[in-house]
Design an enzyme around this catalytic site. Structure first.
Site, PDB file in Angstrom:
ATOM      1  N   HIS A  53       0.838  -1.216   0.000  1.00 55.50           N
ATOM      2  CA  HIS A  53       0.000   0.000   0.000  1.00 55.50           C
ATOM      3  C   HIS A  53       0.862   1.251   0.000  1.00 55.50           C
ATOM      4  O   HIS A  53       1.389   1.662   1.024  1.00 55.50           O
ATOM      5  CB  HIS A  53      -0.938  -0.022   1.205  1.00 55.50           C
ATOM      6  CG  HIS A  53      -1.872  -1.191   1.206  1.00 55.50           C
ATOM      7  ND1 HIS A  53      -2.817  -1.373   0.225  1.00 55.50           N
ATOM      8  CD2 HIS A  53      -1.975  -2.272   2.014  1.00 55.50           C
ATOM      9  CE1 HIS A  53      -3.460  -2.506   0.435  1.00 55.50           C
ATOM     10  NE2 HIS A  53      -2.963  -3.066   1.520  1.00 55.50           N
ATOM     11  N   PHE A 237     -12.378  -6.401  11.549  1.00 55.72           N
ATOM     12  CA  PHE A 237     -13.016  -5.098  11.793  1.00 55.72           C
ATOM     13  C   PHE A 237     -14.374  -5.062  11.103  1.00 55.72           C
ATOM     14  O   PHE A 237     -14.449  -5.179   9.883  1.00 55.72           O
ATOM     15  CB  PHE A 237     -12.097  -3.995  11.277  1.00 55.72           C
ATOM     16  CG  PHE A 237     -10.641  -4.276  11.531  1.00 55.72           C
ATOM     17  CD1 PHE A 237      -9.743  -4.419  10.474  1.00 55.72           C
ATOM     18  CD2 PHE A 237     -10.170  -4.471  12.818  1.00 55.72           C
ATOM     19  CE1 PHE A 237      -8.409  -4.718  10.696  1.00 55.72           C
ATOM     20  CE2 PHE A 237      -8.835  -4.776  13.053  1.00 55.72           C
ATOM     21  CZ  PHE A 237      -7.952  -4.893  11.985  1.00 55.72           C
ATOM     22  N   ASP A 239     -16.850  -3.810   9.270  1.00 55.62           N
ATOM     23  CA  ASP A 239     -17.143  -2.659   8.392  1.00 55.62           C
ATOM     24  C   ASP A 239     -18.309  -3.000   7.477  1.00 55.62           C
ATOM     25  O   ASP A 239     -19.125  -3.856   7.794  1.00 55.62           O
ATOM     26  CB  ASP A 239     -15.885  -2.324   7.586  1.00 55.62           C
ATOM     27  CG  ASP A 239     -15.637  -3.366   6.498  1.00 55.62           C
ATOM     28  OD1 ASP A 239     -15.303  -2.992   5.375  1.00 55.62           O
ATOM     29  OD2 ASP A 239     -15.821  -4.560   6.775  1.00 55.62           O
ATOM     30  N   ASP A 314      -8.191 -10.253   7.924  1.00 56.84           N
ATOM     31  CA  ASP A 314      -9.067  -9.123   7.597  1.00 56.84           C
ATOM     32  C   ASP A 314      -8.428  -8.249   6.512  1.00 56.84           C
ATOM     33  O   ASP A 314      -9.046  -7.924   5.498  1.00 56.84           O
ATOM     34  CB  ASP A 314      -9.324  -8.290   8.846  1.00 56.84           C
ATOM     35  CG  ASP A 314     -10.147  -7.059   8.519  1.00 56.84           C
ATOM     36  OD1 ASP A 314      -9.607  -6.136   7.892  1.00 56.84           O
ATOM     37  OD2 ASP A 314     -11.333  -7.043   8.852  1.00 56.84           O
ATOM     38  N   TYR A 315      -7.167  -7.866   6.733  1.00 48.82           N
ATOM     39  CA  TYR A 315      -6.461  -7.032   5.743  1.00 48.82           C
ATOM     40  C   TYR A 315      -6.516  -7.689   4.362  1.00 48.82           C
ATOM     41  O   TYR A 315      -6.822  -7.049   3.354  1.00 48.82           O
ATOM     42  CB  TYR A 315      -4.991  -6.878   6.128  1.00 48.82           C
ATOM     43  CG  TYR A 315      -4.642  -5.882   7.207  1.00 48.82           C
ATOM     44  CD1 TYR A 315      -3.385  -5.942   7.805  1.00 48.82           C
ATOM     45  CD2 TYR A 315      -5.505  -4.862   7.613  1.00 48.82           C
ATOM     46  CE1 TYR A 315      -3.006  -5.018   8.793  1.00 48.82           C
ATOM     47  CE2 TYR A 315      -5.138  -3.947   8.593  1.00 48.82           C
ATOM     48  CZ  TYR A 315      -3.887  -4.031   9.176  1.00 48.82           C
ATOM     49  OH  TYR A 315      -3.509  -3.129  10.147  1.00 48.82           O
ATOM     50  N   ASP A 319      -8.566  -6.250   1.127  1.00 52.73           N
ATOM     51  CA  ASP A 319      -7.878  -5.925  -0.131  1.00 52.73           C
ATOM     52  C   ASP A 319      -8.480  -6.747  -1.273  1.00 52.73           C
ATOM     53  O   ASP A 319      -8.705  -6.239  -2.377  1.00 52.73           O
ATOM     54  CB  ASP A 319      -6.370  -6.213  -0.017  1.00 52.73           C
ATOM     55  CG  ASP A 319      -5.673  -5.226   0.919  1.00 52.73           C
ATOM     56  OD1 ASP A 319      -4.601  -5.555   1.441  1.00 52.73           O
ATOM     57  OD2 ASP A 319      -6.212  -4.114   1.142  1.00 52.73           O
TER      58      ASP A 319
HETATM   59  N1  LIG Z   1     -12.520  -4.694   7.659  1.00 50.40           N
HETATM   60  C1  LIG Z   1     -11.763  -3.684   7.206  1.00 50.40           C
HETATM   61  N2  LIG Z   1     -12.359  -2.502   6.948  1.00 50.40           N
HETATM   62  C2  LIG Z   1     -11.558  -1.515   6.481  1.00 50.40           C
HETATM   63  C3  LIG Z   1     -10.191  -1.645   6.278  1.00 50.40           C
HETATM   64  C4  LIG Z   1      -9.736  -0.384   5.796  1.00 50.40           C
HETATM   65  C5  LIG Z   1      -8.370   0.031   5.402  1.00 50.40           C
HETATM   66  N3  LIG Z   1      -7.313  -0.851   5.798  1.00 50.40           N
HETATM   67  C6  LIG Z   1      -6.252  -0.962   4.852  1.00 50.40           C
HETATM   68  C7  LIG Z   1      -5.089  -0.203   5.247  1.00 50.40           C
HETATM   69  C8  LIG Z   1      -4.029  -0.999   5.457  1.00 50.40           C
HETATM   70  C9  LIG Z   1      -4.409  -2.394   5.387  1.00 50.40           C
HETATM   71  O1  LIG Z   1      -3.488  -3.120   4.643  1.00 50.40           O
HETATM   72  C10 LIG Z   1      -5.750  -2.385   4.740  1.00 50.40           C
HETATM   73  O2  LIG Z   1      -5.616  -2.688   3.388  1.00 50.40           O
HETATM   74  C11 LIG Z   1     -10.838   0.447   5.717  1.00 50.40           C
HETATM   75  N4  LIG Z   1     -11.903  -0.264   6.137  1.00 50.40           N
HETATM   76  C12 LIG Z   1     -13.307   0.113   6.148  1.00 50.40           C
HETATM   77  O3  LIG Z   1     -13.825  -0.230   4.860  1.00 50.40           O
HETATM   78  C13 LIG Z   1     -14.802   0.748   4.479  1.00 50.40           C
HETATM   79  C14 LIG Z   1     -14.244   1.499   3.293  1.00 50.40           C
HETATM   80  O4  LIG Z   1     -14.275   0.624   2.190  1.00 50.40           O
HETATM   81  P1  LIG Z   1     -14.241   1.285   0.714  1.00 50.40           P
HETATM   82  O5  LIG Z   1     -15.521   2.161   0.614  1.00 50.40           O
HETATM   83  O6  LIG Z   1     -14.222   0.090  -0.224  1.00 50.40           O
HETATM   84  O7  LIG Z   1     -12.971   2.124   0.651  1.00 50.40           O
HETATM   85  C15 LIG Z   1     -14.976   1.670   5.679  1.00 50.40           C
HETATM   86  O8  LIG Z   1     -15.920   1.116   6.560  1.00 50.40           O
HETATM   87  C16 LIG Z   1     -13.603   1.584   6.321  1.00 50.40           C
HETATM   88  O9  LIG Z   1     -13.635   1.917   7.693  1.00 50.40           O
HETATM   89  C17 LIG Z   1      -9.591  -2.900   6.552  1.00 50.40           C
HETATM   90  O10 LIG Z   1      -8.377  -3.139   6.392  1.00 50.40           O
HETATM   91  N5  LIG Z   1     -10.419  -3.877   7.015  1.00 50.40           N
END
Ligand SMILES: Nc1nc2c(c(CN[C@H]3C=C[C@H](O)[C@@H]3O)cn2[C@@H]2O[C@H](COP(=O)(O)O)[C@@H](O)[C@H]2O)c(=O)[nH]1
Length: 341
Positions: A53, A237, A239, A314-315, A319
């Site tokens: 990233h 997480f 989301d 989760d990550y 992704d």
């Molecule tokens: N479960 C989970 N939810 C995550 C993330 C992340 C960012 N993490 C990245 C950063 C470094 C790591 O390597 C991850 O790649 C954002 N979100 C949530 O998603 C939603 C946004 O989605 P979209 O509209 O498509 O961009 C929003 O609720 C946001 O709070 C995660 O990792 N896991």
């Protein structure tokens, strides 16, 4: 009155009582097998957070920790009513949407000499300045911009008052306990209190507090102040992206009635029974996938580069969802507008 059930226990309770969302055992096993193939790869390891990233900080210093803090303080609700009409941020020749548009805007501000990651700045940043910092390249602004402004002021003031303006001081107060850090965050910063009720019981997801702990662990590369022996107690997480992916992969199923409601794009309010079941069952589903994957790794004697936990799953899954947006178009994601995820 004692506090809410912690996230993992909340998820188990919800999954055992859920009426519109169900975990599919066969789907859980299929996803675990998909992940087994990645077990020793770069995606399922701590280094992926930086290596995969480009917007995430390269450094592992105090400034990087404060970058994570301000970003996760604003890490919520990027979805737009019309997928083709959304907030976009261009940065260094690439266009970013959703969560990444937030990171791109933060980095753009820093490049413009705006100290957006400094509490002394965002504690008194004005709404106009916030609208400028998070400006979109389209006519669709970043959602909840007024709430983002309020939360920046509130959070910046608290960080100045209680932690001398640096989140690293909060991290150090946790004495390397991930659970203690999560508790410190939810106790001191109101916008992180992702708690509600289910069947009359107080429950918690703490989505942004958990991802803040996870991203702090990641940016510090699991070393020094970021070496949390209990990091694997942090869950996935809850989301709005992962539930959609888990349904797409067949690990989660919605009742016909709920699917119909989501297909209509009906909003679910925060704390609504079906919204809580979607989040809780998704969280519990990833816990089961992790258990199944660890069993498979054990059985096959797979080599992994370090412990695989729910954060890394989760990550990877998040992704994966970003990279498979097209394939998932037929599966609606639930629309809840709130500051918690
Ligand atoms: N479960 C989970 N939810 C995550 C993330 C992340 C960012 N993490 C990245 C950063 C470094 C790591 O390597 C991850 O790649 C954002 N979100 C949530 O998603 C939603 C946004 O989605 P979209 O509209 O498509 O961009 C929003 O609720 C946001 O709070 C995660 O990792 N896991």
């Amino acid at each position: 009155m004692d506090g809410p059930l912690p996230p993992r226990e909340s998820a188990k309770f919800i999954a055992e009582n859920s009426r519109d969302v169900f975990i599919d055992g066969g789907g859980v096993r299929r996803v675990a097998k998909l992940l087994l193939a990645k077990a020793s790869g770069p995606e399922l390891c701590l280094g992926g957070w930086k290596a995969l990233h480009e917007l995430n900080p390269r450094a592992a210093d105090e400034a990087a920790v404060n970058w994570v803090f301000v970003t996760d303080t604003l890490n919520f609700s990027f979805w737009s009513e019309h997928e083709e009409h959304k907030c976009l941020v261009g940065y260094k020749g690439k266009t970013y949407s959703g969560y990444w548009s937030l990171c791109a805007a933060v980095n753009r501000a820093l490049d413009e000499g705006i100290p957006i990651t400094s509490a002394s700045y965002y504690a008194s940043v004005t709404l106009d300045q916030v609208q400028h910092i998070f400006r979109s390249d389209t006519d669709v602004p970043m959602p909840l911009i007024k709430e983002r402004h309020r939360i920046l002021n509130e959070t910046g003031k608290i960080l100045l008052e209680k932690f001398e303006g640096s989140f690293l001081n909060c991290v150090r107060k946790s004495e390397r306990s991930a659970q203690k850090l999560m508790q410190l965050v939810v106790e001191n910063f109101p916008s992180y209190r992702d708690v509600t009720q289910y069947e009359g019981k107080p429950i918690s997801f703490y989505k942004r507090a958990q991802i803040l702990v996870a991203d702090t662990w990641s940016v510090l590369e699991g070393k020094g102040d970021g070496r949390f022996p209990d990091i694997s107690s942090i869950t996935m997480f809850a989301d709005y992206r992962l539930p959609q992916l888990l349904v797409h992969l067949g690990a989660l199923k919605y009742s016909e009635g709920l699917l119909e409601k989501l297909r209509r794009g009906e909003m679910l309010s925060y704390g609504n029974r079906q919204e809580v079941e979607i989040r809780g069952c998704s969280l519990w589903c990833v816990e089961l996938i992790r258990d199944c994957l660890l069993e498979l790794i054990e059985k096959k004697g797979e080599k992994t580069s370090g412990e695989i936990n729910s954060i890394l799953l989760d990550y990877y899954l998040w992704d994966y969802a970003r990279d498979h947006r097209e394939d998932m178009k037929g599966i609606p994601f639930h629309h809840t507008r709130c500051i918690y995820y």
